[in-house]
Design a protein around this motif. Sequence first.
Motif, PDB file in Angstrom:
ATOM      1  N   TRP A 379      -8.550  -0.684  -5.676  1.00  0.00           N
ATOM      2  CA  TRP A 379      -7.447  -0.412  -4.757  1.00  0.00           C
ATOM      3  C   TRP A 379      -6.667  -1.669  -4.388  1.00  0.00           C
ATOM      4  CZ3 TRP A 379      -8.853   3.703  -0.496  1.00  0.00           C
ATOM      5  CH2 TRP A 379      -9.325   4.868  -1.124  1.00  0.00           C
ATOM      6  N   LYS A 382      -2.528  -1.547  -5.842  1.00  0.00           N
ATOM      7  CA  LYS A 382      -1.716  -0.360  -5.639  1.00  0.00           C
ATOM      8  C   LYS A 382      -0.596  -0.644  -4.650  1.00  0.00           C
ATOM      9  CE  LYS A 382      -4.240   2.283  -8.296  1.00  0.00           C
ATOM     10  NZ  LYS A 382      -3.699   2.880  -9.524  1.00  0.00           N
ATOM     11  N   ASN A 385       2.457   2.002  -0.029  1.00  0.00           N
ATOM     12  CA  ASN A 385       2.575   3.370   0.479  1.00  0.00           C
ATOM     13  C   ASN A 385       1.575   4.328  -0.158  1.00  0.00           C
ATOM     14  OD1 ASN A 385       4.723   2.687   2.180  1.00  0.00           O
ATOM     15  ND2 ASN A 385       6.192   2.867   0.477  1.00  0.00           N
ATOM     16  N   ASN A 386       0.732   3.812  -1.034  1.00  0.00           N
ATOM     17  CA  ASN A 386      -0.269   4.640  -1.698  1.00  0.00           C
ATOM     18  C   ASN A 386      -1.527   4.673  -0.846  1.00  0.00           C
ATOM     19  OD1 ASN A 386      -2.362   5.604  -3.442  1.00  0.00           O
ATOM     20  ND2 ASN A 386      -1.055   5.115  -5.205  1.00  0.00           N
ATOM     21  N   TYR A 387      -2.069   5.872  -0.577  1.00  0.00           N
ATOM     22  CA  TYR A 387      -3.264   5.991   0.249  1.00  0.00           C
ATOM     23  C   TYR A 387      -4.397   5.151  -0.324  1.00  0.00           C
ATOM     24  CZ  TYR A 387      -7.104   8.077   2.894  1.00  0.00           C
ATOM     25  OH  TYR A 387      -8.189   8.262   3.725  1.00  0.00           O
ATOM     26  N   ARG A 388      -4.498   5.095  -1.659  1.00  0.00           N
ATOM     27  CA  ARG A 388      -5.553   4.318  -2.304  1.00  0.00           C
ATOM     28  C   ARG A 388      -5.085   2.865  -2.473  1.00  0.00           C
ATOM     29  NH1 ARG A 388      -9.605   7.629  -5.684  1.00  0.00           N
ATOM     30  NH2 ARG A 388      -9.589   9.574  -4.532  1.00  0.00           N
ATOM     31  N   SER A 389      -4.817   2.229  -1.333  1.00  0.00           N
ATOM     32  CA  SER A 389      -4.361   0.842  -1.303  1.00  0.00           C
ATOM     33  C   SER A 389      -5.072   0.123  -0.167  1.00  0.00           C
ATOM     34  CB  SER A 389      -2.845   0.781  -1.087  1.00  0.00           C
ATOM     35  OG  SER A 389      -2.454  -0.513  -0.668  1.00  0.00           O
TER      36      SER A 389
END
Length: 566
Positions: A379, A382, A385-389
């Motif tokens: 993560w 990424k 704005n990506n949840y997996r960040s």
Amino acid sequence: MDAAGQEAERGAAVGAAVGGVQVEIVQGTIETQQADVLVSPMVGDYPLSTRVGNILHEAAGSWLTNGFRKVGGEEAMPGDSVLVEGLPGLPTHAVFFLSLIPWDGDESGTTVQVLRLGINNILTSCENRGFASVALPVLGAGIALRFPHSVVARVLMEEIRAFEETRTSSTSLLVRIVTHPSDKEAYEAFMSVQEAVTHKEITENDYKDDQDSTTKRIVLLGKTGSGKSHLANTIFGEQLFTANNSANSGTNQCQVETKSISGKSITLVDTPGFFDTRRPEEELNREIISSMTTCSPGPHVFLIVLKVEKFTTHEQEIVGEICKHFSEDALKYAVVVFTHGDQLEKGTKIEEFVSQNKDLRDLVVKCGGRCHVFDNKYWNNKGQNNYRSNQLQLEALLQTIDKMVKEKDGACYTNTFLQNVEKVIRKQEGRIRASLGHLALQEIRKLAQANVSNQFLIQLAGIATGVLLGAFFGVEAMIRYVFKKIPGGISLVGPVVLAAGEVALTTGAIAGGVAIGTAAVAGGIIGGKAGHDAAVGAKTPTEAVKKAYKAVTDKRQAVLQKLEKN
């Protein structure tokens, strides 16, 4: 009411009560004060070198000088206090003679540091000896010592304030500062400084609150391999913490780092595997002590670190251990942080994962619903704005921490142990400041924390050694008694009770196994106390172990000799 009492009463109206220490500034004469103990300044080790000393000598006569020589006052060093008791002719029968050095014109020089040390010694001695009140003149003022009134007033009031902040006792102590009726300058100087100190306390407390709102002490808790160190490195954005993936890898010692994140100062305490059952309890206790002295007076936030995996009985036991070591109130200051976020199913958020397990859901509820997720590997690159960040999750975690601390008005988690640790640390700070006043405040704090941690570790080493040897020798003494007193070594005997080196047999026959258990426990208790007492004065845990070993073996020999005589 006599004149002295009237003076004290008038002074009390302008005195300041600071917690358990009440300060009175009165106009009067020192020899008429009714207090548990008086204080008289002296130059070097000569009690009659000041006006106050001569006045007390006129009242007490040769009892004063003879008593001073008897208690070894002629060996007094600058800053030392010599207590002379049993003096006739005074409302009080005890006097502290405080050795000082004449004023050298430097408000932060040696003479002032000696004055600070001496005041602290007087106040500490009053507390240790159980004195409830002490009366002292304007220390250092006069022909012999020549201190300016303003300097004496400032130093004395600052040291009283510092003493109150660091004292461990809650009993009341009256400190009466006696200015001569003809010395209006001294009285006005003390009243002015007292008002300034009170204002400074308010200002510093307001500043402390502001600091607490931006400076956070965060402790990471979790089992070995949960990803605490990786999480700490993710929070700080660089590889500062060493990851330990097993109970046998790495140093297994707590690591502390401080860094500014988004303009906010954060101190992270990465604990070793506190809750790894493969580690000896003594080793865990050492690390807990080290961690807690580092984050004294307490952490603002606990991060309970768990993997995104099945919440098993073992993980539930970890939570139980956290509550055992810190109390369940710690959960009110906790955030559950999951690592290995890539194990989440695609499109699943951490709240959904939590909702699938009742025990896990209950834990998060106890932590105020606070939970976040990170990933150690996938993560990092990424988009924000990506949840997996991790970047997105870090911002969310910091916002959660800020909100929680704000809701608690900047307060940190604390308990009796942490409060006592902080008091001891502050007392150490006072001593270090008196001898090494040139150091920066941060350096003094770190040195005090290290000293206190070492003191606790020394005591722990002495107690642990004493308990182990005491338990063993307790059993040995019982077995010797059995084979000496009962033909054939019959296993039905009275339980052996060890107390202060004595061996006593109570009536009532019980099974031999229970007797052995009783002997072990009793021996362990006595050995623990002997080890603790022997460790006093040791400079390292190793020295404490050696002292404890000798103390317990000596006690064992005394017990066995008594058995031989019976």
